[in-house]
Structure formats: C-alpha cells, structure tokens
Scaffold this motif. Structure first.
Motif, PDB file in Angstrom:
ATOM      1  N   PRO A   1       0.679  -1.082   0.500  1.00 40.46           N
ATOM      2  CA  PRO A   1       0.143  -0.414   0.483  1.00 40.46           C
ATOM      3  C   PRO A   1       1.030   1.467   0.188  1.00 40.46           C
ATOM      4  CG  PRO A   1      -0.427  -1.181   2.036  1.00 40.46           C
ATOM      5  CD  PRO A   1       0.813  -1.946   1.498  1.00 40.46           C
ATOM      6  N   PHE A   2       2.044   1.370   0.736  1.00 46.10           N
ATOM      7  CA  PHE A   2       3.030   2.603   0.308  1.00 46.10           C
ATOM      8  C   PHE A   2       3.068   2.727  -1.110  1.00 46.10           C
ATOM      9  CE2 PHE A   2       7.322   3.202   0.240  1.00 46.10           C
ATOM     10  CZ  PHE A   2       7.199   4.571   1.443  1.00 46.10           C
ATOM     11  N   PHE A   3       3.568   1.612  -1.637  1.00 44.74           N
ATOM     12  CA  PHE A   3       4.312   1.713  -2.952  1.00 44.74           C
ATOM     13  C   PHE A   3       3.282   2.092  -3.188  1.00 44.74           C
ATOM     14  CE2 PHE A   3       7.874  -0.919  -2.115  1.00 44.74           C
ATOM     15  CZ  PHE A   3       8.662   0.101  -1.713  1.00 44.74           C
ATOM     16  N   ALA A   4       1.701   1.221  -3.748  1.00 46.86           N
ATOM     17  CA  ALA A   4       0.654   2.034  -4.151  1.00 46.86           C
ATOM     18  C   ALA A   4       0.101   2.948  -4.144  1.00 46.86           C
ATOM     19  CB  ALA A   4      -0.532   0.470  -4.149  1.00 46.86           C
ATOM     20  N   GLY A   5      -0.023   3.558  -3.269  1.00 46.79           N
ATOM     21  CA  GLY A   5      -0.212   5.237  -2.696  1.00 46.79           C
ATOM     22  C   GLY A   5       0.872   6.293  -2.913  1.00 46.79           C
ATOM     23  N   GLY A   6       1.715   5.720  -3.888  1.00 48.58           N
ATOM     24  CA  GLY A   6       3.281   6.825  -4.047  1.00 48.58           C
ATOM     25  C   GLY A   6       4.234   6.776  -3.435  1.00 48.58           C
ATOM     26  N   GLY A   7       4.361   5.634  -2.249  1.00 48.68           N
ATOM     27  CA  GLY A   7       5.845   6.655  -1.624  1.00 48.68           C
ATOM     28  C   GLY A   7       6.803   5.120  -2.145  1.00 48.68           C
ATOM     29  N   SER A   8       7.697   5.886  -1.778  1.00 47.15           N
ATOM     30  CA  SER A   8       8.716   5.198  -2.673  1.00 47.15           C
ATOM     31  C   SER A   8      10.055   5.301  -2.047  1.00 47.15           C
ATOM     32  CB  SER A   8       9.895   6.655  -3.398  1.00 47.15           C
ATOM     33  OG  SER A   8      10.698   5.892  -4.377  1.00 47.15           O
TER      34      SER A   8
END
Length: 125
Positions: free
Chosen positions: A63-70
């Motif tokens: 969810p971190f990556f899917a939500g734009g996190g990097s």
C-alpha cells in the motif's frame, strides 16, 4: 525509537511505516529472498520460514508503493527477493509446495504486490 505524534496525513503514516521497517534491512539475505529474524517456534522448513519473513513486510510496503510512496532500497529488495525466491536455480529458492504448505499463505502477499503495485513489482521483472 518511534516518536509519538499526532499522525494525521498519508505522509505521516508513510514515514512511520519506514521507521518500523527500516531496522529489518540488515537481516535480509544476500539475494533478498529471506529475512533471518532468529529462532522461531514454527514447524515448517527454513526456506518457508525465510519466505514468511520476506513476505510479511509486503503487507505494509504494497500500500505504501501503491499510494505513491518510494524507497529505492525496499523496491530493489522486493524485486530481487521475488526473483530469487521463485528461481529453482537460485540458492534462495523458496522450494516446492506440498499439502497444507505455509508457502501458500505467503504467496498471498506477493500476489497482492503484483496486482496493486505492478510498476514496482511486475513490470521490472
């Protein structure tokens, strides 16, 4: 040490997730397909234990990556780990599945990763 604060934004929770997962980095295996977290009370083989430890952080990372996190380190780690763990020629191959195998449980997190953040997990493979 995690600082107690009023978490109210997506960025706050992204920072918290990284603060919780960053300490795991030194415990990933050479090819990143496993985490060595010490002695466990499980009753399945070491390959499945390593796969379980690898897959559990995905429940936060996806969810971190899917939500734009990097996070470049975790992105590379996950890709390398999935590639190594699914390659029968790799020393860190997770192994074949059998009846009532723990590996089936851990595959769920990886399927979630491939579906929810394909640009981080599927496309680079």
């Amino acid at each position: 040490m995690i600082q107690v604060k009023n978490w109210s934004t997506k960025k706050d929770f992204q920072e918290l997730m990284l603060e919780l997962l960053n300490p795991l980095k030194p415990y990933y295996s050479k090819n990143r397909a496993a985490l060595d977290l010490g002695v466990t009370a499980t009753n399945y083989d070491q390959k499945a234990i390593g796969m379980e430890a690898f897959s559990r952080p995905l429940w936060a990372l996806v969810p971190f990556f899917a939500g734009g996190g990097s996070d470049e380190w975790f992105e590379e780690c996950c890709r390398r780990g999935i590639a190594a763990g699914t390659d029968p020629e790799n020393e860190e191959y997770w192994g074949e599945t059998g009846e009532y195998d723990q590996r089936f449980v851990e595959m769920t997190a990886m399927g979630y990763a491939l579906l929810m953040a394909p640009e981080k997990f599927w496309n680079p493979l």
